[in-house]
Design an enzyme around this catalytic site. Structure first.
Site, PDB file in Angstrom:
ATOM      1  N   LYS A 106       0.851  -1.192   0.000  1.00  0.00           N
ATOM      2  CA  LYS A 106       0.000   0.000   0.000  1.00  0.00           C
ATOM      3  C   LYS A 106       0.878   1.229   0.000  1.00  0.00           C
ATOM      4  O   LYS A 106       1.804   1.341   0.819  1.00  0.00           O
ATOM      5  CB  LYS A 106      -0.888   0.000   1.275  1.00  0.00           C
ATOM      6  CG  LYS A 106      -1.869   1.157   1.313  1.00  0.00           C
ATOM      7  CD  LYS A 106      -3.058   0.922   0.424  1.00  0.00           C
ATOM      8  CE  LYS A 106      -3.869   2.179   0.121  1.00  0.00           C
ATOM      9  NZ  LYS A 106      -3.401   2.897  -1.095  1.00  0.00           N
ATOM     10  N   LYS A 142       5.351   1.697  -3.079  1.00  0.00           N
ATOM     11  CA  LYS A 142       5.304   3.048  -3.655  1.00  0.00           C
ATOM     12  C   LYS A 142       5.609   2.937  -5.131  1.00  0.00           C
ATOM     13  O   LYS A 142       6.285   1.999  -5.563  1.00  0.00           O
ATOM     14  CB  LYS A 142       6.360   3.936  -2.993  1.00  0.00           C
ATOM     15  CG  LYS A 142       6.109   5.419  -3.176  1.00  0.00           C
ATOM     16  CD  LYS A 142       5.100   5.921  -2.175  1.00  0.00           C
ATOM     17  CE  LYS A 142       4.746   7.360  -2.389  1.00  0.00           C
ATOM     18  NZ  LYS A 142       4.008   7.899  -1.219  1.00  0.00           N
ATOM     19  N   ASP A 182       0.033  10.746  -4.726  1.00  0.00           N
ATOM     20  CA  ASP A 182       1.171  11.396  -4.063  1.00  0.00           C
ATOM     21  C   ASP A 182       1.426  12.648  -4.911  1.00  0.00           C
ATOM     22  O   ASP A 182       0.507  13.107  -5.608  1.00  0.00           O
ATOM     23  CB  ASP A 182       2.390  10.443  -4.020  1.00  0.00           C
ATOM     24  CG  ASP A 182       3.484  10.937  -3.062  1.00  0.00           C
ATOM     25  OD1 ASP A 182       3.370  10.704  -1.857  1.00  0.00           O
ATOM     26  OD2 ASP A 182       4.452  11.577  -3.517  1.00  0.00           O
ATOM     27  N   SER A 394      -6.839   5.818   3.585  1.00  0.00           N
ATOM     28  CA  SER A 394      -6.845   4.906   2.441  1.00  0.00           C
ATOM     29  C   SER A 394      -7.238   3.497   2.897  1.00  0.00           C
ATOM     30  O   SER A 394      -8.004   2.803   2.215  1.00  0.00           O
ATOM     31  CB  SER A 394      -5.460   4.841   1.786  1.00  0.00           C
ATOM     32  OG  SER A 394      -5.276   5.908   0.889  1.00  0.00           O
TER      33      SER A 394
HETATM   34  P1  NDP Z   1       0.842  17.689  -4.589  1.00  0.00           P
HETATM   35  O1  NDP Z   1       1.316  17.326  -5.934  1.00  0.00           O
HETATM   36  O2  NDP Z   1      -0.607  17.875  -4.344  1.00  0.00           O
HETATM   37  O3  NDP Z   1       1.582  19.017  -4.110  1.00  0.00           O
HETATM   38  C1  NDP Z   1       2.962  19.098  -4.034  1.00  0.00           C
HETATM   39  C2  NDP Z   1       3.363  20.470  -3.566  1.00  0.00           C
HETATM   40  O4  NDP Z   1       4.752  20.484  -3.261  1.00  0.00           O
HETATM   41  C3  NDP Z   1       3.162  21.540  -4.618  1.00  0.00           C
HETATM   42  O5  NDP Z   1       2.928  22.764  -3.991  1.00  0.00           O
HETATM   43  C4  NDP Z   1       4.505  21.533  -5.341  1.00  0.00           C
HETATM   44  O6  NDP Z   1       4.826  22.738  -6.011  1.00  0.00           O
HETATM   45  C5  NDP Z   1       5.447  21.315  -4.186  1.00  0.00           C
HETATM   46  N1  NDP Z   1       6.646  20.615  -4.676  1.00  0.00           N
HETATM   47  C6  NDP Z   1       6.692  19.380  -5.223  1.00  0.00           C
HETATM   48  N2  NDP Z   1       7.939  19.079  -5.606  1.00  0.00           N
HETATM   49  C7  NDP Z   1       8.678  20.137  -5.289  1.00  0.00           C
HETATM   50  C8  NDP Z   1      10.052  20.424  -5.428  1.00  0.00           C
HETATM   51  N3  NDP Z   1      10.916  19.544  -5.981  1.00  0.00           N
HETATM   52  N4  NDP Z   1      10.479  21.613  -4.968  1.00  0.00           N
HETATM   53  C9  NDP Z   1       9.616  22.494  -4.407  1.00  0.00           C
HETATM   54  N5  NDP Z   1       8.293  22.273  -4.261  1.00  0.00           N
HETATM   55  C10 NDP Z   1       7.848  21.121  -4.695  1.00  0.00           C
HETATM   56  O7  NDP Z   1       1.450  16.574  -3.611  1.00  0.00           O
HETATM   57  P2  NDP Z   1       0.989  16.192  -2.132  1.00  0.00           P
HETATM   58  O8  NDP Z   1       0.504  17.392  -1.410  1.00  0.00           O
HETATM   59  O9  NDP Z   1       0.134  14.989  -2.220  1.00  0.00           O
HETATM   60  O10 NDP Z   1       2.379  15.702  -1.507  1.00  0.00           O
HETATM   61  C11 NDP Z   1       3.244  16.580  -0.780  1.00  0.00           C
HETATM   62  C12 NDP Z   1       4.172  15.753   0.098  1.00  0.00           C
HETATM   63  O11 NDP Z   1       3.398  14.997   1.029  1.00  0.00           O
HETATM   64  C13 NDP Z   1       5.040  14.725  -0.613  1.00  0.00           C
HETATM   65  O12 NDP Z   1       6.262  14.592   0.077  1.00  0.00           O
HETATM   66  C14 NDP Z   1       4.247  13.427  -0.463  1.00  0.00           C
HETATM   67  O13 NDP Z   1       5.083  12.290  -0.571  1.00  0.00           O
HETATM   68  C15 NDP Z   1       3.729  13.616   0.950  1.00  0.00           C
HETATM   69  N6  NDP Z   1       2.570  12.823   1.324  1.00  0.00           N
HETATM   70  C16 NDP Z   1       1.414  12.855   0.589  1.00  0.00           C
HETATM   71  C17 NDP Z   1       0.314  12.155   1.003  1.00  0.00           C
HETATM   72  C18 NDP Z   1      -0.996  12.231   0.278  1.00  0.00           C
HETATM   73  O14 NDP Z   1      -1.952  11.648   0.769  1.00  0.00           O
HETATM   74  N7  NDP Z   1      -1.097  12.945  -0.822  1.00  0.00           N
HETATM   75  C19 NDP Z   1       0.368  11.281   2.188  1.00  0.00           C
HETATM   76  C20 NDP Z   1       1.598  11.385   2.933  1.00  0.00           C
HETATM   77  C21 NDP Z   1       2.647  12.113   2.492  1.00  0.00           C
HETATM   78  P3  NDP Z   1       4.873  22.775  -7.633  1.00  0.00           P
HETATM   79  O15 NDP Z   1       3.438  22.832  -8.041  1.00  0.00           O
HETATM   80  O16 NDP Z   1       5.646  23.981  -7.968  1.00  0.00           O
HETATM   81  O17 NDP Z   1       5.552  21.503  -8.062  1.00  0.00           O
HETATM   82  O1  2IT Z   2       3.076   8.900   1.379  1.00  0.00           O
HETATM   83  C1  2IT Z   2       1.924   8.461   1.589  1.00  0.00           C
HETATM   84  O2  2IT Z   2       1.608   7.949   2.658  1.00  0.00           O
HETATM   85  C2  2IT Z   2       0.934   8.599   0.516  1.00  0.00           C
HETATM   86  N1  2IT Z   2       1.236   9.186  -0.520  1.00  0.00           N
HETATM   87  C3  2IT Z   2      -0.434   8.022   0.677  1.00  0.00           C
HETATM   88  C4  2IT Z   2      -0.441   6.553   0.396  1.00  0.00           C
HETATM   89  C5  2IT Z   2      -1.801   5.895   0.315  1.00  0.00           C
HETATM   90  O3  2IT Z   2      -1.807   4.729  -0.073  1.00  0.00           O
HETATM   91  O4  2IT Z   2      -2.810   6.519   0.641  1.00  0.00           O
END
Ligand code: NDP
Ligand code: 2IT
Length: 462
Positions: A106, A142, A182, A394
């Site tokens: 997952k 992942k 993600d 999830s």
């Molecule tokens: P999104 O794609 O929705 O948003 C990502 C954000 O981070 C955007 O604002 C983006 O800006 C910025 N960003 C991404 N890459 C970079 C970079 N290289 N440098 C600077 N800014 C960057 O992703 P999420 O919000 O889903 O994910 C954000 C983080 O949270 C990640 O680390 C992900 O692994 C983690 N995460 C996500 C989960 C989920 O449920 N979605 C669960 C747990 C963790 P720009 O638009 O300019 O790229």
């Molecule tokens: O980093 C994370 O935990 C996620 N992007 C969410 C994973 C999931 O299966 O909901």
């Protein structure tokens, strides 16, 4: 990030015979060359497990750590697709099926040009322990691609997702491997991926992907879960120190899924969120970010934070290319990407009086920055605990799908609150049990590792 801040530099070759953890780490370096983020994630976990191995020699005998550092399966594949002008593109797809010890693999899919094997492996490795911390029956995996959905039309994104799933579908299944979103993978991408899976397999197998639309099997509250959960975890850390978020100033980085709902929940709990950002710059909004306006620009319009600053007007300021952590605050929530908060940033935050830092993103704080925060006594919530709310919901979505039911938002939110409290408390008590009171890094790593190790022992040499 400088070399000294990565995990790959120190003592890489020092350790053949001596400390078993150093030997395991040296083997990981040797067998996975160039995968710096994976090295960093492994090192961070190994550094805290010495006391567990000392108490439990049977884990070393069964080579649990060597096994847990080696993915069960690594899938790398070609993803060809055509853009709207008919030009052919070739991307690379990945799925790392890291551990099925506690349940089906997952974890999310990331679409970003920076994606490579080392990044997907670091994320998959973290996911094993994060998922174990939730207490729910999910293994760790992942995936993703170096495809960049930015500035692509919906039709291009759809063709890419269809090609990606045409290859990946054979490895997935509600009892086998269950992806979600993600970075770069949100509701739109999950929709296209699900549609293609359904078409190829001729099965409406709801539980094969999470983060689906609420009208076709998605859990209400999954969109909010990671950001909300991160703030709930922060509130618990502050409560255990006799305080809370009410009235606090908060800096949030990012403006994607995690950041938006971290901002929303922090403000619901009475904090003022001063910032948001993207890879081009950050916004300083001293009156507090207007999260409804930000959602409209980001979620509906796929806009930039500079568009937000313009629409917000007043004394809201856009700082192109700036370092968001230069904004003094009491609570910092890095919610964008890995290694975005460096040692210099951490020292600045400490100087500015920060009380708590919680990782909404995966591994956003460099090892040297984590050290600086812990040494200064800042409450530090590592990602595998603080951002586990997303994957936890999830797992609830999988439950909802298995029961062919549809739950209310309040049901999920209540469960999420309980799960984040449980994660906080088990990190807290585990850290105490192992002689590091208040250290959530130690607590999360050990509390995430032990259930996986116990189940691996029980399941024999597989
Ligand atoms: P999104 O794609 O929705 O948003 C990502 C954000 O981070 C955007 O604002 C983006 O800006 C910025 N960003 C991404 N890459 C970079 C970079 N290289 N440098 C600077 N800014 C960057 O992703 P999420 O919000 O889903 O994910 C954000 C983080 O949270 C990640 O680390 C992900 O692994 C983690 N995460 C996500 C989960 C989920 O449920 N979605 C669960 C747990 C963790 P720009 O638009 O300019 O790229
Ligand atoms: O980093 C994370 O935990 C996620 N992007 C969410 C994973 C999931 O299966 O909901």
């Amino acid at each position: 990030m400088t070399e000294t801040e990565t995990a790959s530099a120190p003592r890489a070759t020092a350790a053949r015979g001596g400390d078993p953890l150093e030997r395991i780490y040296a083997d990981v370096l040797r067998r996975n060359p160039g995968e710096t983020e994976f090295h960093q994630a492994v090192r961070e976990v190994l550094e805290t497990l010495g006391p567990v191995l000392a108490r439990r020699p049977e884990l070393a005998e069964a080579r649990i750590l060597e096994r847990v550092c080696e993915p069960e399966r690594q899938i790398v594949f070609r993803v060809p697709w055509t853009d709207d002008a008919g030009r052919v593109h070739v991307n690379r797809g990945f799925r790392i099926e890291f551990s099925s010890t506690l349940g089906p693999y997952k974890g999310g899919l990331r679409f970003h040009p920076s994606v490579n094997l080392g990044i997907v492996k670091f994320l998959g490795f973290e996911q094993i322990f994060k998922n174990a911390l939730t207490g729910l029956p999910i293994g760790g995996g992942k995936g993703g691609s170096d495809f960049d959905p930015k500035n692509r039309s919906d039709a291009e994104v759809m063709r890419f997702c269809q090609s990606f799933m045409t290859e990946l579908h054979r490895s997935l299944g509600e009892y086998t491997d269950v992806p979600a979103g993600d970075i770069g993978v949100g509701a739109r991408e999950i929709g296209y991926l699900f549609g293609q899976y359904k078409r190829i397999t001729n099965r409406h197998e709801s539980g094969v992907l999470t983060g689906k639309g609420v009208g076709w099997g998605g859990a209400r509250g999954r969109t909010e879960a990671t950001g909300y959960g991160c703030v709930l975890f922060t509130e618990e850390m502050l409560r255990s120190r006799g305080t809370g978020l009410d009235g606090r100033s908060v800096v949030v980085s990012g403006s994607g899924n995690v950041a938006l709902y971290a901002i929303e929940k922090a403000q619901q709990l009475g904090a003022t969120v001063l910032t948001c950002s993207d890879s081009d710059g950050y916004v300083l909004d001293r009156k507090g970010v207007d999260v409804e306006l930000l959602k409209e620009i980001k979620e509906a319009g796929r806009g930039r934070v500079s568009d937000y600053a313009e629409a917000r007007g007043g004394d809201c300021r856009y700082v192109p290319g700036g370092r968001i952590w230069e904004v003094p605050c009491e609570v910092a929530l890095p919610c964008a990407t890995q290694n975005e908060l460096t040692e210099d940033d951490a020292v600045g935050l400490v100087r500015g009086g920060v009380l708590a830092v919680a990782e909404g993103a995966n591994m956003p704080t460099t090892p040297a920055a984590v050290r600086a925060l812990r040494e200064a006594g800042v409450a530090f919530g590592p990602g595998k605990a603080a951002n586990a709310g997303g994957v936890a919901v999830s797992a609830l979505e999988m439950q909802q799908n298995a029961s062919r039911d549809s739950w209310e938002f309040a049901h999920t939110e209540e469960r999420l609150t309980g799960i984040m409290r449980h994660i906080h408390d088990s990190c807290h008590t585990t850290a105490e049990r192992y002689g590091s009171p208040g250290d959530y890094v130690v607590g999360a790593n050990i509390a995430g590792f032990e259930p996986v190790a116990d189940a691996m022992l029980a399941q024999g040499l597989v």
